[in-house]
Design a protein around this motif. Structure first.
Motif, PDB file in Angstrom:
ATOM      1  N   SER A 122       0.824  -1.207   0.000  1.00 56.59           N
ATOM      2  CA  SER A 122       0.000   0.000   0.000  1.00 56.59           C
ATOM      3  C   SER A 122       0.859   1.258   0.000  1.00 56.59           C
ATOM      4  CB  SER A 122      -0.937   0.002   1.210  1.00 56.59           C
ATOM      5  OG  SER A 122      -0.212  -0.138   2.392  1.00 56.59           O
ATOM      6  N   ASP A 123       0.231   2.363  -0.377  1.00 58.94           N
ATOM      7  CA  ASP A 123       0.910   3.654  -0.349  1.00 58.94           C
ATOM      8  C   ASP A 123       1.077   4.094   1.101  1.00 58.94           C
ATOM      9  OD1 ASP A 123       0.919   3.779  -3.108  1.00 58.94           O
ATOM     10  OD2 ASP A 123      -0.998   4.830  -3.198  1.00 58.94           O
ATOM     11  N   VAL A 124       2.219   4.694   1.375  1.00 57.27           N
ATOM     12  CA  VAL A 124       2.473   5.148   2.742  1.00 57.27           C
ATOM     13  C   VAL A 124       3.105   6.533   2.690  1.00 57.27           C
ATOM     14  CG1 VAL A 124       4.695   3.973   2.913  1.00 57.27           C
ATOM     15  CG2 VAL A 124       3.459   4.518   4.981  1.00 57.27           C
ATOM     16  N   ASP A 125       2.574   7.423   3.504  1.00 58.24           N
ATOM     17  CA  ASP A 125       3.189   8.738   3.703  1.00 58.24           C
ATOM     18  C   ASP A 125       3.985   8.669   4.989  1.00 58.24           C
ATOM     19  OD1 ASP A 125       2.182   9.929   1.450  1.00 58.24           O
ATOM     20  OD2 ASP A 125       0.458  10.825   2.452  1.00 58.24           O
ATOM     21  N   VAL A 126       5.225   9.107   4.928  1.00 56.41           N
ATOM     22  CA  VAL A 126       6.098   9.073   6.094  1.00 56.41           C
ATOM     23  C   VAL A 126       6.365  10.507   6.525  1.00 56.41           C
ATOM     24  CG1 VAL A 126       8.309   8.305   6.999  1.00 56.41           C
ATOM     25  CG2 VAL A 126       7.173   6.965   5.225  1.00 56.41           C
ATOM     26  N   LEU A 127       5.990  10.831   7.734  1.00 57.29           N
ATOM     27  CA  LEU A 127       6.219  12.147   8.313  1.00 57.29           C
ATOM     28  C   LEU A 127       6.991  11.938   9.603  1.00 57.29           C
ATOM     29  CD1 LEU A 127       2.529  13.319   7.911  1.00 57.29           C
ATOM     30  CD2 LEU A 127       4.410  13.932   6.413  1.00 57.29           C
ATOM     31  N   TYR A 128       7.934  12.803   9.856  1.00 51.05           N
ATOM     32  CA  TYR A 128       8.689  12.644  11.089  1.00 51.05           C
ATOM     33  C   TYR A 128       9.009  14.010  11.667  1.00 51.05           C
ATOM     34  CZ  TYR A 128      12.308  13.167   7.561  1.00 51.05           C
ATOM     35  OH  TYR A 128      13.044  13.590   6.500  1.00 51.05           O
ATOM     36  N   THR A 129       9.168  13.999  12.965  1.00 47.37           N
ATOM     37  CA  THR A 129       9.580  15.172  13.731  1.00 47.37           C
ATOM     38  C   THR A 129      10.781  14.736  14.550  1.00 47.37           C
ATOM     39  OG1 THR A 129       8.198  14.641  15.650  1.00 47.37           O
ATOM     40  CG2 THR A 129       7.165  15.935  13.884  1.00 47.37           C
ATOM     41  N   PRO A 130      11.399  15.651  15.280  1.00 48.81           N
ATOM     42  CA  PRO A 130      12.494  15.210  16.154  1.00 48.81           C
ATOM     43  C   PRO A 130      12.046  14.229  17.243  1.00 48.81           C
ATOM     44  CG  PRO A 130      12.634  17.565  15.796  1.00 48.81           C
ATOM     45  CD  PRO A 130      11.350  17.108  15.183  1.00 48.81           C
ATOM     46  N   ASP A 131      10.726  14.185  17.500  1.00 50.56           N
ATOM     47  CA  ASP A 131      10.219  13.327  18.574  1.00 50.56           C
ATOM     48  C   ASP A 131       9.546  12.049  18.100  1.00 50.56           C
ATOM     49  OD1 ASP A 131      11.037  15.197  20.450  1.00 50.56           O
ATOM     50  OD2 ASP A 131       9.130  16.270  20.367  1.00 50.56           O
ATOM     51  N   SER A 132       9.046  12.028  16.862  1.00 51.86           N
ATOM     52  CA  SER A 132       8.225  10.882  16.494  1.00 51.86           C
ATOM     53  C   SER A 132       8.272  10.597  14.992  1.00 51.86           C
ATOM     54  CB  SER A 132       6.776  11.118  16.916  1.00 51.86           C
ATOM     55  OG  SER A 132       6.239  12.218  16.200  1.00 51.86           O
ATOM     56  N   LEU A 133       7.793   9.415  14.665  1.00 50.23           N
ATOM     57  CA  LEU A 133       7.646   8.954  13.293  1.00 50.23           C
ATOM     58  C   LEU A 133       6.162   8.695  13.074  1.00 50.23           C
ATOM     59  CD1 LEU A 133       8.825   7.766  10.603  1.00 50.23           C
ATOM     60  CD2 LEU A 133       8.878   5.573  11.801  1.00 50.23           C
ATOM     61  N   ARG A 134       5.608   9.254  12.003  1.00 50.58           N
ATOM     62  CA  ARG A 134       4.193   9.057  11.696  1.00 50.58           C
ATOM     63  C   ARG A 134       4.092   8.383  10.338  1.00 50.58           C
ATOM     64  NH1 ARG A 134      -0.796  12.642  12.824  1.00 50.58           N
ATOM     65  NH2 ARG A 134      -2.296  11.670  11.449  1.00 50.58           N
ATOM     66  N   LEU A 135       3.405   7.258  10.318  1.00 47.00           N
ATOM     67  CA  LEU A 135       3.188   6.498   9.091  1.00 47.00           C
ATOM     68  C   LEU A 135       1.696   6.538   8.776  1.00 47.00           C
ATOM     69  CD1 LEU A 135       5.353   3.394  10.017  1.00 47.00           C
ATOM     70  CD2 LEU A 135       6.018   5.296   8.556  1.00 47.00           C
ATOM     71  N   GLU A 136       1.353   6.993   7.574  1.00 45.15           N
ATOM     72  CA  GLU A 136      -0.047   7.021   7.142  1.00 45.15           C
ATOM     73  C   GLU A 136      -0.182   6.089   5.943  1.00 45.15           C
ATOM     74  OE1 GLU A 136      -1.454  10.951   6.379  1.00 45.15           O
ATOM     75  OE2 GLU A 136      -1.549  11.427   8.511  1.00 45.15           O
ATOM     76  N   PHE A 137      -0.874   4.994   6.164  1.00 44.91           N
ATOM     77  CA  PHE A 137      -1.142   4.033   5.105  1.00 44.91           C
ATOM     78  C   PHE A 137      -2.447   4.438   4.434  1.00 44.91           C
ATOM     79  CE2 PHE A 137       1.506   1.982   8.205  1.00 44.91           C
ATOM     80  CZ  PHE A 137       2.412   1.271   7.446  1.00 44.91           C
ATOM     81  N   ILE A 138      -2.406   4.582   3.110  1.00 49.89           N
ATOM     82  CA  ILE A 138      -3.553   5.118   2.374  1.00 49.89           C
ATOM     83  C   ILE A 138      -3.942   4.134   1.277  1.00 49.89           C
ATOM     84  CG2 ILE A 138      -4.384   7.046   0.963  1.00 49.89           C
ATOM     85  CD1 ILE A 138      -2.088   8.688   2.281  1.00 49.89           C
ATOM     86  N   SER A 139      -5.247   3.950   1.122  1.00 51.46           N
ATOM     87  CA  SER A 139      -5.740   3.093   0.056  1.00 51.46           C
ATOM     88  C   SER A 139      -6.828   3.833  -0.716  1.00 51.46           C
ATOM     89  CB  SER A 139      -6.300   1.799   0.637  1.00 51.46           C
ATOM     90  OG  SER A 139      -6.684   0.940  -0.408  1.00 51.46           O
TER      91      SER A 139
END
Length: 156
Positions: A122-139
């Motif tokens: 699946s498509d995934v958007d990867v966003l990160y900050t100095p504190d965390s990793l955010r993964l958004e799986f999109i369909s």
């Protein structure tokens, strides 16, 4: 100083009083017409059970579960891919270190390549900050977003 709150009540079709029968007003053009004695007065008749009363009709359109069904099945695929990513992140500290190093150097494309290299479909958007990793799986279904699964992992 006193403040008085007066709640406002809005009409809900689920309220029990919403389903009470609506009495129809008599036709004003025929109020002086005499009904023959052997025929019942239409003003005193109740609506027969096979006719629909317009006041008691459901104000909402007919439901169609197909979109929800398709979204649920696509979300199961997203959860499977998310599980694969989480399994890799929880089993390999070397992979985690490599991912964090690329993120710290703001190499977004390298971070996305690392996540995609795990073997997800699946498509995934990867966003990160100095504190965390955010993964958004999109369909998508029929060229429209149907579902999204977000995971936030704290790394500091």
């Amino acid at each position: 100083m006193y403040y008085f709150y007066q709640p406002q009540y809005f009409h809900s079709p689920y309220h029990p009083m919403a389903y009470r029968p609506i009495l129809q007003r008599p036709n004003m053009n025929h109020r002086f017409v005499q009904q023959p004695m052997n025929q019942p007065n239409p003003r005193n008749q109740q609506n027969p059970g096979n006719q629909q009363n317009p006041g008691n009709q459901n104000p909402y359109p007919e439901v169609d579960p197909n979109q929800l069904y398709d979204s649920a099945n696509e979300t199961k695929k997203l959860m499977k891919d998310a599980s694969i990513v989480l399994e890799r992140l929880s089993s390999s500290k070397d992979f985690d270190k490599q991912l964090m190093d690329h993120a710290q150097q703001s190499q977004s494309e390298e971070v996305k390549k690392l996540i995609k290299s795990i073997g997800i479909e699946s498509d995934v958007d990867v966003l990160y900050t100095p504190d965390s990793l955010r993964l958004e799986f999109i369909s998508q279904i029929a060229d429209s977003d149907c579902c999204k699964l977000s995971i936030v992992l704290k790394w500091r």
